[in-house]
Design an enzyme around this catalytic site. Structure first.
Site, mmCIF file in Angstrom:
data_model
loop_
_atom_site.group_PDB
_atom_site.id
_atom_site.type_symbol
_atom_site.label_atom_id
_atom_site.label_comp_id
_atom_site.label_asym_id
_atom_site.label_seq_id
_atom_site.Cartn_x
_atom_site.Cartn_y
_atom_site.Cartn_z
ATOM 1 N N ASP A 45 0.837 -1.205 0.000
ATOM 2 C CA ASP A 45 0.000 0.000 0.000
ATOM 3 C C ASP A 45 0.876 1.261 0.000
ATOM 4 O OD1 ASP A 45 0.855 -0.097 2.626
ATOM 5 O OD2 ASP A 45 -1.133 0.161 3.515
ATOM 6 N N SER A 46 2.201 1.065 0.048
ATOM 7 C CA SER A 46 3.129 2.183 -0.177
ATOM 8 C C SER A 46 2.894 2.790 -1.564
ATOM 9 C CB SER A 46 4.582 1.710 -0.049
ATOM 10 O OG SER A 46 4.807 0.550 -0.832
ATOM 11 N N ASP A 84 -1.175 -6.292 -0.537
ATOM 12 C CA ASP A 84 -1.283 -5.639 0.774
ATOM 13 C C ASP A 84 -2.734 -5.223 1.030
ATOM 14 O OD1 ASP A 84 0.037 -4.846 3.030
ATOM 15 O OD2 ASP A 84 1.024 -3.107 2.118
ATOM 16 N N LYS A 114 -1.026 -9.489 2.815
ATOM 17 C CA LYS A 114 -0.309 -9.007 4.007
ATOM 18 C C LYS A 114 -1.227 -8.055 4.747
ATOM 19 C CE LYS A 114 3.083 -5.754 3.877
ATOM 20 N NZ LYS A 114 2.481 -4.722 4.745
ATOM 21 N N GLU A 116 -1.395 -5.497 8.537
ATOM 22 C CA GLU A 116 -0.619 -4.932 9.636
ATOM 23 C C GLU A 116 -1.278 -5.222 10.981
ATOM 24 O OE1 GLU A 116 -0.079 -0.722 8.969
ATOM 25 O OE2 GLU A 116 0.830 -1.034 6.990
ATOM 26 N N GLU A 183 9.165 -4.105 10.686
ATOM 27 C CA GLU A 183 9.544 -2.796 10.136
ATOM 28 C C GLU A 183 10.038 -1.848 11.227
ATOM 29 O OE1 GLU A 183 6.846 -1.017 7.326
ATOM 30 O OE2 GLU A 183 7.931 0.893 7.351
#
Ligand code: KIV
Length: 280
Positions: A45-46, A84, A114, A116, A183
């Site tokens: 999602d960056s 993501d 993925k 978070e 991270e």
């Protein structure tokens, strides 16, 4: 080359062979990443920050992620492709998480997703894994919580938060993740987590003791101006691209481009007729 599987990633951890993961957001970067021989490609999602220009990842939507996954999928044959989960696609309810994770696989073509978060995400992860969805965890600096963290800051530096991260990692493994991204956490803490968990840990700003590393493609290529401390730039593509565009601009202005070799020819008889008709 053999297609990368979760089993291969686990074997690499056992054999202490470092795993490489890189982000990609479109067809051509997917092809290049795949050809480079990395094991995992992450449609992160960056994308919101490095492609769309947002200051955080929070505005990224499921539709954006599905579209970018589809483009990367068309370019990636061998690497393990991870999509993501964007903000609000899984935190709102387990049903939302199931539907949206399913979209990344069914519509986006991802091999895994993925998401978070540590222990608060355990039940969601368990249910996704039960559905047959492979899940990669992500703890430490989780950018979707940037406001709660007061900015993009390293995590796990005091004893409570370090302990929380060790326990989160263990809980993620018990819930069934196949891998965990760590991270922006101290290198020693990341190495401790890597030793204690059975799944591959992939570090970004987490030192050399993880089972693998991930970087954001645009950071590595030098396509964005500001990068975090943990990024190593392997190229200055912004300058390379600018040089190419300036050379093109100059050649157009000087009428050096296009040349005959870039142009289409016209049959002499057709040209004669055009001249007769239009007086060219
Ligand atoms: O979105 C992303 O690119 C990521 C990586 C930094 C792990 O989550």
């Amino acid at each position: 080359m053999e297609k990368v599987t979760i089993q291969l990633l686990h074997e690499m951890k056992q054999a202490k062979n470092p795993i490489t993961m890189i982000t990609a957001y479109d067809y051509s970067s997917g092809i290049i990443a795949d050809r480079s021989g990395v094991e995992m490609v992450l449609v992160g999602d960056s994308v919101g920050m490095v492609v769309h220009g947002f200051s955080t990842t929070l505005p990224v939507t499921m539709d954006m992620m599905v579209m970018h996954c589809q483009a990367v999928r068309r370019g990636v044959q061998r690497a393990f492709l991870i999509g993501d989960m964007p903000f609000l696609s899984y935190q709102t309810s387990i049903e939302d998480a199931k539907r949206n994770a399913g979209r990344l696989l069914a519509e986006g073509g991802a091999d895994a997703i993925k998401l978070e978060g540590g222990r608060p995400m355990i039940e969601t992860i368990r249910q996704l894994v039960t559905m047959g969805i492979a899940v990669q965890g992500h703890i430490g600096l989780t950018p979707q919580s940037v406001s709660a963290f007061d900015g993009f800051k390293a995590q796990g530096k005091d004893i409570e938060s370090a302990r929380r991260l060790v326990e989160d990692a263990q809980a993620l493994v018990e819930a069934g993740v196949f891998s965990i991204v760590l991270e922006a956490i101290p290198a020693k803490l990341a190495a401790l987590i890597a030793q204690r968990v059975s799944v591959p840990t992939i570090g970004i700003g987490a030192g050399n003791g993880c089972d693998g590393q991930v970087l954001v493609l645009h950071d590595l290529l030098g396509l964005v101006e500001k990068t975090p401390k943990f990024v190593k730039r392997y190229a200055d593509m912004a300058q390379t691209i600018q040089n190419a565009i300036e050379a093109y601009r100059d050649e157009v202005r000087e009428r050096h481009f296009p040349t005959q070799s870039h142009s289409f020819s016209l049959d002499e008889a057709v040209w004669k007729q055009l001249e007769d008709e239009f007086g060219a």
